[in-house]
Design an enzyme around this catalytic site. Structure first.
Site, PDB file in Angstrom:
ATOM      1  N   ASP A   1       0.854  -1.199   0.000  1.00  0.00           N
ATOM      2  CA  ASP A   1       0.000   0.000   0.000  1.00  0.00           C
ATOM      3  C   ASP A   1       0.887   1.245   0.000  1.00  0.00           C
ATOM      4  O   ASP A   1       0.822   2.098   0.881  1.00  0.00           O
ATOM      5  CB  ASP A   1      -0.923   0.000   1.217  1.00  0.00           C
TER       6      ASP A   1
ATOM      7  N   SER B   1      -7.435   5.488  -1.532  1.00  0.00           N
ATOM      8  CA  SER B   1      -7.635   4.122  -2.015  1.00  0.00           C
ATOM      9  C   SER B   1      -9.081   3.695  -1.820  1.00  0.00           C
ATOM     10  O   SER B   1      -9.698   3.982  -0.793  1.00  0.00           O
ATOM     11  CB  SER B   1      -6.726   3.146  -1.274  1.00  0.00           C
TER      12      SER B   1
ATOM     13  N   GLN C   1      -4.919  -1.946  -7.191  1.00  0.00           N
ATOM     14  CA  GLN C   1      -5.632  -1.017  -6.313  1.00  0.00           C
ATOM     15  C   GLN C   1      -6.331   0.021  -7.171  1.00  0.00           C
ATOM     16  O   GLN C   1      -5.755   0.548  -8.118  1.00  0.00           O
ATOM     17  CB  GLN C   1      -4.659  -0.318  -5.359  1.00  0.00           C
TER      18      GLN C   1
END
Length: 379
Positions: free
Chosen positions: A259, A283, A334
């Site tokens: 991430d 996100s 993502q």
């Protein structure tokens, strides 16, 4: 296609778990009778738990993954006590993702390994507030098991994870031509498809940075190799040695590291080519497919981070994670929200519609058709 280093040894699996750091110790347990096996983790002393976590002095990330189980139920508590609060007051998504994975790992048999996960970021989490992870044992089959994990703060769900676990078995292997690391590296202009090592990059002036902005203790490292308008190559690793016997830790820390820079890479093409400024960027979801657990998160890994498409205030980012010998060990995707201020969005929409009507399909505010067709834009 070998780049640097050698193939790591096969790893055995052990879950990372235990009491959350910074909490009062439980009352001493009565002596256990001989031959009764190891004590429950909540009854272990600090030295025993450190050995389970995988090193003599666990890092802040390892301690953050040391979740506390509630009443021996499929409920766990995680916190930021070990890593510290974020500077902007929001919980780091990679932390929540990794802790949710650990919670799921705590409920599956040792012979089942994580192979895929998909998480949705539902609400912004508050830094400094504990997280409650509720695990639902959705399915337990002979070869696969499925877990659903809900992360809550202040009685609200902020994150939802679905994870699937697989019992290792043999099967034929294939990897699409052009996705090998040596081909990507050669495409990006590195002679012979060989990357400079992190040591060589640092000797030439590159900086060793923290792998994520939420790493207050410096337990993760990142060195940028090269970048373009819509891609970048970076080295990532956990700074200190992890246990050879805890692939659950390696998978969870890799999840934590992934991430990183994904929202940013979605915005870069618009910022660099058109000078756009975004009022919101965050996100929406995060998925990982682990193609193998035969890797180490404490050794340098190559992240090829790229974005393939964006529109309608959303964009897709992708990470291909390689070991130094060129093995693709994980694929990460993502989707991110990236919004410009409303008044700016209105003007840009009008300009884009005018260009489309004047020049036909393909003449928008993004890449020109000629660039999309260019061989340099294949990857």
């Amino acid at each position: 296609s070998r780049l640097v280093g050698s193939r790591p040894p096969s790893l055995r699996r052990q879950k990372c778990c235990g009491r959350s750091p910074g909490r009062p110790a439980p009352s001493p347990a009565p002596p256990r009778p001989p031959g009764s096996g190891p004590p429950p983790r909540d009854e272990m002393d600090a030295e025993q738990r450190m050995r389970i976590l995988g090193s003599e002095i666990p890092s802040s990330l390892q301690l953050a993954l040391d979740l506390k189980q509630v009443a021996r139920c499929d409920i766990f508590i995680g916190s930021e006590d070990a890593i510290g609060q974020t500077y902007h007051g929001r919980v780091f998504g990679g932390q929540v993702l990794a802790q949710a994975l650990v919670a799921a790992l705590r409920t599956v048999p040792d012979d089942l390994h994580i192979h895929s996960l998909h998480g949705y970021f539902l609400l912004v989490g508050t830094s400094g507030v504990e997280l409650l992870f509720e695990v639902d044992r959705v399915r337990d089959g002979r070869s696969f098991a499925t877990r659903s994990v809900k992360a809550l703060q202040q009685n609200k769900a902020i994150f939802q994870l679905t994870a699937s676990f697989h019992k290792p078995e043999w099967g034929p292997a294939f990897q699409m031509p052009g996705t090998e690391l040596v081909e990507i590296v050669r495409e990006k202009g590195f002679t012979g498809g060989v990357l400079p090592t992190p040591q060589e990059l640092v000797a030439k002036g590159a900086q060793i940075e923290r792998g994520t902005f939420a790493d207050n203790k410096g337990d993760t490292q990142c060195v940028e190799i090269s970048r373009g308008v819509w891609w970048c190559l970076r080295y990532y690793r956990h700074r200190t040695r992890l246990s050879d016997d805890t692939p659950g830790v390696h998978a969870s820390i890799l999840a934590w590291l992934t991430d990183s820079y994904m929202v940013e890479i979605v915005c870069v093409p618009h910022e660099s080519r058109h000078g756009m400024e975004f009022s919101q960027r965050y996100s929406l979801d995060h998925s990982i497919h682990f193609h193998t657990l035969n890797f180490r998160a404490d050794e340098w890994m190559v992240f090829f981070i790229s974005t393939s498409v964006s529109g309608g205030s959303r964009g897709l980012a992708r990470i291909q994670v390689y070991t130094l010998d060129g093995r693709l060990v994980a694929t990460v995707t993502q989707e991110a929200v990236m919004r410009v201020p409303k008044e700016v969005a209105g003007k840009l929409r009008e300009a884009e519609e005018k260009l489309s009507s004047d020049q036909g399909a393909g003449a928008g505010m993004g890449f020109e058709l000629a660039e999309i067709k260019s061989p340099r834009a294949r990857l």
